[in-house]
Write a protein that holds these residues in place. Structure first.
Motif, PDB file in Angstrom:
ATOM      1  N   CYS A 115      44.744   8.647 -21.605  1.00  0.00           N
ATOM      2  CA  CYS A 115      43.452   8.572 -22.312  1.00  0.00           C
ATOM      3  C   CYS A 115      42.675   9.883 -22.219  1.00  0.00           C
ATOM      4  O   CYS A 115      42.126  10.357 -23.219  1.00  0.00           O
ATOM      5  CB  CYS A 115      42.612   7.418 -21.772  1.00  0.00           C
ATOM      6  SG  CYS A 115      43.227   5.804 -22.262  1.00  0.00           S
ATOM      7  N   SER A 116      42.618  10.489 -21.039  1.00  0.00           N
ATOM      8  CA  SER A 116      41.850  11.732 -20.890  1.00  0.00           C
ATOM      9  C   SER A 116      42.506  12.886 -21.646  1.00  0.00           C
ATOM     10  O   SER A 116      41.805  13.728 -22.217  1.00  0.00           O
ATOM     11  CB  SER A 116      41.654  12.080 -19.409  1.00  0.00           C
ATOM     12  OG  SER A 116      42.882  12.359 -18.793  1.00  0.00           O
ATOM     13  N   THR A 117      43.832  12.926 -21.698  1.00  0.00           N
ATOM     14  CA  THR A 117      44.528  13.967 -22.450  1.00  0.00           C
ATOM     15  C   THR A 117      44.276  13.799 -23.945  1.00  0.00           C
ATOM     16  O   THR A 117      44.008  14.780 -24.647  1.00  0.00           O
ATOM     17  CB  THR A 117      46.034  13.957 -22.148  1.00  0.00           C
ATOM     18  OG1 THR A 117      46.225  14.133 -20.741  1.00  0.00           O
ATOM     19  CG2 THR A 117      46.754  15.060 -22.895  1.00  0.00           C
ATOM     20  N   ALA A 119      41.672  12.424 -25.332  1.00  0.00           N
ATOM     21  CA  ALA A 119      40.278  12.793 -25.560  1.00  0.00           C
ATOM     22  C   ALA A 119      40.103  14.316 -25.543  1.00  0.00           C
ATOM     23  O   ALA A 119      39.332  14.865 -26.340  1.00  0.00           O
ATOM     24  CB  ALA A 119      39.379  12.142 -24.514  1.00  0.00           C
ATOM     25  N   ALA A 120      40.840  15.002 -24.672  1.00  0.00           N
ATOM     26  CA  ALA A 120      40.693  16.453 -24.541  1.00  0.00           C
ATOM     27  C   ALA A 120      41.243  17.206 -25.753  1.00  0.00           C
ATOM     28  O   ALA A 120      40.721  18.260 -26.105  1.00  0.00           O
ATOM     29  CB  ALA A 120      41.390  16.937 -23.270  1.00  0.00           C
ATOM     30  N   VAL A 121      42.262  16.688 -26.391  1.00  0.00           N
ATOM     31  CA  VAL A 121      42.893  17.409 -27.505  1.00  0.00           C
ATOM     32  C   VAL A 121      42.503  16.873 -28.876  1.00  0.00           C
ATOM     33  O   VAL A 121      42.843  17.470 -29.889  1.00  0.00           O
ATOM     34  CB  VAL A 121      44.439  17.412 -27.374  1.00  0.00           C
ATOM     35  CG1 VAL A 121      44.862  18.094 -26.086  1.00  0.00           C
ATOM     36  CG2 VAL A 121      45.008  16.023 -27.486  1.00  0.00           C
TER      37      VAL A 121
END
Length: 167
Positions: A115-117, A119-121
């Motif tokens: 999820c964080s990856t 959101a980051a890209v």
């Protein structure tokens, strides 16, 4: 046979809720597995995305840096691509490529990093939060198990050193 073994394991651990779920899985989903999968593989917005359909490590090419660390990857063999829940690829990948201990010990971390990856890209593209992903997994995660089950017999036949009980 495998589901009966799961029931036995849960009876020994007094997992009544799991036994009810396994019984439901047998009677409702496996009784007519093709229809069950067809009903489940209908895209539901807003979570539907373009999925690989066979997202497995044997369909990934990796680029490595000079120290041997993977720095990039490319998915190929797009013959089974479809528009559906990201759980199609995610659950299949995790069930097919991570052993039970890794999944048990690191499930939350793996999904948090996923999820964080995203959101980051993603830039301006809306991506699911962890609560949305958990909901999708509860609804559609069995697809990964069903998909892996198809390959299990082949893997066990070809790989004699795999412990069948652990697999």
């Amino acid at each position: 046979m495998a589901l009966d073994r799961l029931k036995e394991r849960h009876v020994a651990g007094d997992g009544c809720g799991e036994i009810d779920w396994i019984s439901w899985f047998q009677s409702e989903l496996l009784a007519d597995s093709m229809q069950s999968l067809k009903r489940k593989v209908v895209p539901v917005e807003p979570m539907a995305v373009l999925c690989h359909g066979d997202f497995n490590r044997n369909n990934l090419l990796f680029q490595y840096d000079d120290s041997g660390r993977p720095v990039d990857s490319l998915a190929y063999d797009m013959a089974t691509i479809r528009y559906w829940s990201p759980v199609l690829d995610l659950s299949f990948f995790l069930y097919m490529n991570a052993d039970r201990r890794t999944r048990d010990d690191h499930w939350d971390t793996l999904l948090d990093v996923y999820c964080s990856t995203l959101a980051a890209v993603a830039g301006d593209v809306r991506v699911p939060g962890r609560d949305q992903l958990d909901s999708e997994i509860r609804e559609y995660g069995f697809y990964g198990l069903a998909h892996v089950s198809y390959f299990a017999g082949i893997i066990l036949e070809e790989t004699a050193q795999v412990d069948c009980d652990e697999f």
